[in-house]
Design an enzyme around this catalytic site. Structure first.
Site, PDB file in Angstrom:
ATOM      1  CE1 TYR A  99      -3.208   0.916   1.900  1.00 40.58           C
ATOM      2  CE2 TYR A  99      -1.251   1.844   0.869  1.00 40.58           C
ATOM      3  CZ  TYR A  99      -1.937   0.756   1.363  1.00 40.58           C
ATOM      4  OH  TYR A  99      -1.352  -0.486   1.334  1.00 40.58           O
ATOM      5  CE  LYS A 142      -1.891  -1.131   4.681  1.00 37.53           C
ATOM      6  NZ  LYS A 142      -2.563  -2.342   5.159  1.00 37.53           N
ATOM      7  CB  SER A 181       2.524  -0.493   2.425  1.00 40.53           C
ATOM      8  OG  SER A 181       2.923   0.150   1.233  1.00 40.53           O
TER       9      SER A 181
HETATM   10  P1  NAD Z   1      -7.149  -6.946  -1.714  1.00 38.71           P
HETATM   11  O1  NAD Z   1      -8.093  -5.801  -1.789  1.00 38.71           O
HETATM   12  O2  NAD Z   1      -7.103  -7.900  -2.854  1.00 38.71           O
HETATM   13  O3  NAD Z   1      -7.398  -7.772  -0.379  1.00 38.71           O
HETATM   14  C1  NAD Z   1      -7.899  -7.184   0.811  1.00 38.71           C
HETATM   15  C2  NAD Z   1      -9.073  -8.020   1.268  1.00 38.71           C
HETATM   16  O4  NAD Z   1      -9.600  -7.489   2.484  1.00 38.71           O
HETATM   17  C3  NAD Z   1     -10.228  -8.033   0.252  1.00 38.71           C
HETATM   18  O5  NAD Z   1     -10.606  -9.371   0.007  1.00 38.71           O
HETATM   19  C4  NAD Z   1     -11.340  -7.251   0.946  1.00 38.71           C
HETATM   20  O6  NAD Z   1     -12.619  -7.722   0.580  1.00 38.71           O
HETATM   21  C5  NAD Z   1     -11.019  -7.493   2.407  1.00 38.71           C
HETATM   22  N1  NAD Z   1     -11.481  -6.466   3.353  1.00 38.71           N
HETATM   23  C6  NAD Z   1     -11.275  -5.125   3.281  1.00 38.71           C
HETATM   24  N2  NAD Z   1     -11.793  -4.533   4.370  1.00 38.71           N
HETATM   25  C7  NAD Z   1     -12.344  -5.515   5.136  1.00 38.71           C
HETATM   26  C8  NAD Z   1     -13.021  -5.534   6.378  1.00 38.71           C
HETATM   27  N3  NAD Z   1     -13.247  -4.416   7.063  1.00 38.71           N
HETATM   28  N4  NAD Z   1     -13.441  -6.728   6.857  1.00 38.71           N
HETATM   29  C9  NAD Z   1     -13.224  -7.876   6.170  1.00 38.71           C
HETATM   30  N5  NAD Z   1     -12.590  -7.920   5.002  1.00 38.71           N
HETATM   31  C10 NAD Z   1     -12.150  -6.749   4.492  1.00 38.71           C
HETATM   32  O7  NAD Z   1      -5.691  -6.341  -1.447  1.00 38.71           O
HETATM   33  P2  NAD Z   1      -4.271  -7.040  -1.446  1.00 38.71           P
HETATM   34  O8  NAD Z   1      -3.494  -6.480  -2.568  1.00 38.71           O
HETATM   35  O9  NAD Z   1      -4.405  -8.487  -1.288  1.00 38.71           O
HETATM   36  O10 NAD Z   1      -3.667  -6.395  -0.123  1.00 38.71           O
HETATM   37  C11 NAD Z   1      -3.744  -7.042   1.136  1.00 38.71           C
HETATM   38  C12 NAD Z   1      -3.140  -6.133   2.183  1.00 38.71           C
HETATM   39  O11 NAD Z   1      -1.807  -5.813   1.821  1.00 38.71           O
HETATM   40  C13 NAD Z   1      -3.862  -4.793   2.364  1.00 38.71           C
HETATM   41  O12 NAD Z   1      -3.878  -4.477   3.737  1.00 38.71           O
HETATM   42  C14 NAD Z   1      -2.997  -3.822   1.602  1.00 38.71           C
HETATM   43  O13 NAD Z   1      -3.098  -2.522   2.102  1.00 38.71           O
HETATM   44  C15 NAD Z   1      -1.613  -4.404   1.851  1.00 38.71           C
HETATM   45  N6  NAD Z   1      -0.646  -4.031   0.797  1.00 38.71           N
HETATM   46  C16 NAD Z   1      -0.929  -4.332  -0.516  1.00 38.71           C
HETATM   47  C17 NAD Z   1      -0.036  -3.948  -1.503  1.00 38.71           C
HETATM   48  C18 NAD Z   1      -0.322  -4.215  -2.965  1.00 38.71           C
HETATM   49  O14 NAD Z   1       0.313  -3.590  -3.806  1.00 38.71           O
HETATM   50  N7  NAD Z   1      -1.227  -5.117  -3.329  1.00 38.71           N
HETATM   51  C19 NAD Z   1       1.149  -3.289  -1.152  1.00 38.71           C
HETATM   52  C20 NAD Z   1       1.409  -3.023   0.186  1.00 38.71           C
HETATM   53  C21 NAD Z   1       0.500  -3.405   1.151  1.00 38.71           C
HETATM   54  C1  UD1 Z   2       1.673   1.819  -5.338  1.00 40.14           C
HETATM   55  C2  UD1 Z   2       0.913   2.585  -4.295  1.00 40.14           C
HETATM   56  C3  UD1 Z   2       1.687   2.566  -2.990  1.00 40.14           C
HETATM   57  C4  UD1 Z   2       2.023   1.144  -2.572  1.00 40.14           C
HETATM   58  C5  UD1 Z   2       2.827   0.510  -3.697  1.00 40.14           C
HETATM   59  C6  UD1 Z   2       3.211  -0.920  -3.376  1.00 40.14           C
HETATM   60  C7  UD1 Z   2      -0.258   4.246  -5.670  1.00 40.14           C
HETATM   61  C8  UD1 Z   2      -0.326   5.682  -6.061  1.00 40.14           C
HETATM   62  N1  UD1 Z   2       0.727   3.940  -4.781  1.00 40.14           N
HETATM   63  O1  UD1 Z   2       2.813   2.568  -5.625  1.00 40.14           O
HETATM   64  O2  UD1 Z   2       0.952   3.163  -1.965  1.00 40.14           O
HETATM   65  O3  UD1 Z   2       2.792   1.149  -1.392  1.00 40.14           O
HETATM   66  O4  UD1 Z   2       2.024   0.522  -4.887  1.00 40.14           O
HETATM   67  O5  UD1 Z   2       2.223  -1.791  -3.713  1.00 40.14           O
HETATM   68  O6  UD1 Z   2      -1.075   3.414  -6.064  1.00 40.14           O
HETATM   69  N2  UD1 Z   2       2.901   3.691 -13.714  1.00 40.14           N
HETATM   70  C9  UD1 Z   2       2.736   4.077 -15.016  1.00 40.14           C
HETATM   71  N3  UD1 Z   2       1.525   3.875 -15.606  1.00 40.14           N
HETATM   72  C10 UD1 Z   2       0.455   3.306 -14.954  1.00 40.14           C
HETATM   73  C11 UD1 Z   2       0.650   2.909 -13.604  1.00 40.14           C
HETATM   74  C12 UD1 Z   2       1.869   3.122 -13.003  1.00 40.14           C
HETATM   75  O7  UD1 Z   2       3.650   4.580 -15.650  1.00 40.14           O
HETATM   76  O8  UD1 Z   2      -0.617   3.166 -15.533  1.00 40.14           O
HETATM   77  C13 UD1 Z   2       4.226   3.841 -13.073  1.00 40.14           C
HETATM   78  C14 UD1 Z   2       4.260   4.702 -11.832  1.00 40.14           C
HETATM   79  O9  UD1 Z   2       4.498   6.039 -12.146  1.00 40.14           O
HETATM   80  C15 UD1 Z   2       5.408   4.037 -11.043  1.00 40.14           C
HETATM   81  C16 UD1 Z   2       5.359   2.572 -11.463  1.00 40.14           C
HETATM   82  O10 UD1 Z   2       4.638   2.548 -12.684  1.00 40.14           O
HETATM   83  O11 UD1 Z   2       6.643   4.568 -11.468  1.00 40.14           O
HETATM   84  C17 UD1 Z   2       4.652   1.678 -10.453  1.00 40.14           C
HETATM   85  O12 UD1 Z   2       3.367   2.223 -10.161  1.00 40.14           O
HETATM   86  P1  UD1 Z   2       2.296   1.447  -9.250  1.00 40.14           P
HETATM   87  O13 UD1 Z   2       2.125   0.078  -9.752  1.00 40.14           O
HETATM   88  O14 UD1 Z   2       1.093   2.321  -9.138  1.00 40.14           O
HETATM   89  O15 UD1 Z   2       3.048   1.311  -7.849  1.00 40.14           O
HETATM   90  P2  UD1 Z   2       3.687   2.460  -6.899  1.00 40.14           P
HETATM   91  O16 UD1 Z   2       3.629   3.785  -7.519  1.00 40.14           O
HETATM   92  O17 UD1 Z   2       5.018   1.963  -6.489  1.00 40.14           O
END
Ligand code: NAD
Ligand code: UD1
Length: 337
Positions: free
Chosen positions: A148, A152, A124
């Site tokens: 969190y 990572k 991330s």
């Molecule tokens: P998500 O929660 O939708 O998907 C994660 C999946 O992993 C879920 O289906 C959950 O049930 C499964 N899971 C969790 N722990 C597990 C375990 N111990 N064994 C088996 N399954 C397990 O999340 P996502 O948004 O799809 O994110 C996927 C990955 O990307 C995560 O590692 C997250 O940290 C990373 N990531 C997500 C974002 C974002 O904004 N969505 C940003 C940066 C990184």
């Molecule tokens: C989130 C995660 C971060 C992750 C990143 C990428 C949090 C605190 N951080 O950050 O760890 O790496 O996503 O997926 O969850 N905002 C509002 N109102 C809301 C929600 C958000 O104004 O209800 C604003 C926030 O202040 C920010 C922007 O929208 O400026 C995006 O927020 P968000 O979607 O939570 O993402 P990140 O803060 O970038």
């Protein structure tokens, strides 16, 4: 060729299963359904017309992993499984260290036992910590400001050590920026439990009438309109980035951190306005105080992904909003019936 996708029932995982199947790979999923439902995979199968082999197990369960590697000829792994809510990680740090670190260690140990050394890991942009310079480039210093983020960062370091000890590995550490949007079919998308923490699911739940108004966290940042700026990336672009990373891992050795972002910044109010335009639905908002720890601006330099993987994001903010809205409108309660 079979690829194991951990966490494949989740938001990014389910979209990646589709793009992997479209690219000709057989997809095997392990997911404990902690934050997802089997329904997402049924819909993936309906979209692609191909079966997903599913194991409902925890990645920390090494015997379950051994069974999967014994029953299938797996060539590479995409590791999404993990917990991802920042606020929850502050309240429940041990749950995050346990899940995210132990699952990765178990996975690496079993991959090593079976001689599978190609891994794509979900990192991330949070690993850049408090950055002083934008755009973010892979060589910049890393840091973390919550449990969190530390999971990572620790996993990235662990995987780098693994490669130093055994240069047969190919490891892509994909640093995602802010994934939003959904598959064009409107049948799969992000399905957060409870009140969303992140901006796009919050906006779309206001639009669909589940939440009253958007709370904009601060309008006194040093940005174009005072609201926070982020690099939103369409989840389908992100999913295609994983296919490219797998291709890289199959043909190369190394351990590389790679940003997956667009390189463009969008403010909270710009995203809200684009969503209103795309959906033709009102999204009322109020300005609230800043959310602690939120930086002014976060966006990627996305050149390394272009050079190393031959990948660039192609979908713009308008398409991200249209696709998020189609999913939300068709599935106001997510995967729940
Ligand atoms: P998500 O929660 O939708 O998907 C994660 C999946 O992993 C879920 O289906 C959950 O049930 C499964 N899971 C969790 N722990 C597990 C375990 N111990 N064994 C088996 N399954 C397990 O999340 P996502 O948004 O799809 O994110 C996927 C990955 O990307 C995560 O590692 C997250 O940290 C990373 N990531 C997500 C974002 C974002 O904004 N969505 C940003 C940066 C990184
Ligand atoms: C989130 C995660 C971060 C992750 C990143 C990428 C949090 C605190 N951080 O950050 O760890 O790496 O996503 O997926 O969850 N905002 C509002 N109102 C809301 C929600 C958000 O104004 O209800 C604003 C926030 O202040 C920010 C922007 O929208 O400026 C995006 O927020 P968000 O979607 O939570 O993402 P990140 O803060 O970038």
């Amino acid at each position: 060729m079979s690829v194991l996708v951990t966490g494949g029932a989740g938001y990014i995982g389910s979209h990646t299963c589709i793009e992997m199947q479209n690219a000709g790979y057989d997809v095997i999923v392990i997911d404990n359904l902690d934050n997802s439902s089997k329904e997402s995979l049924k819909r993936v199968e309906a979209i692609t017309g191909k079966a997903v082999k599913f194991y409902e197990n925890d990645v920390r369960d090494k015997d379950a992993l051994r069974k999967i590697f014994t029953e299938n000829k797996i060539e590479a792994v995409i590791h999404f499984a993990g917990l991802k809510a920042v606020g929850e990680s502050v309240r429940e740090p041990m749950m995050y260290y346990n899940n995210n670190l132990i699952s990765t260690i178990a996975l690496i140990e079993v991959m090593t036992e079976f001689g599978v050394k190609k891994l794509v890991f979900s990192s991330s942009a949070t690993v850049y910590g408090v950055a002083t310079e934008m755009p973010l480039k892979e060589g910049m210093p890393t840091g973390a400001i919550n449990p969190y983020g530390r999971t990572k960062l620790f996993i990235e370091e662990m995987l780098r050590d693994l490669y130093v000890a055994d240069s047969e590995w190919s490891i892509a550490l994909l640093r995602y920026f802010n994934p939003i949007g959904a598959h064009k079919s409107g049948t799969i998308g992000e399905d957060p439990k409870g009140i969303p923490n992140n901006l796009m699911p919050y906006i779309s739940q206001v639009a669909v009438g589940k939440l009253e108004k958007l709370h904009v966290f601060g309008n006194d940042y040093k940005t174009v309109d005072g609201t926070g700026v982020r690099d939103y990336i369409h989840v389908v672009d992100l999913a295609i980035g994983h296919v490219k990373a797998i291709e890289w891992a199959l043909g190369n050795k190394g351990c590389e951190a790679i940003n997956l972002g667009t390189g463009n910044g969008t403010s909270v109010l710009q995203l809200r306005d684009a969503f209103v335009k795309a959906s033709d639905v009102q999204v009322p908002y109020i300005i609230d105080p800043r959310r602690p720890g939120d930086p002014d601006e976060v966006y990627a330099n996305a050149d390394k992904a272009a050079q190393l993987l031959g990948w660039r994001a192609t979908r713009g903010i308008e398409e991200m909003c249209e696709d998020s809205w189609r999913w939300q409108k068709n599935n106001p309660n997510g995967y729940e019936k």
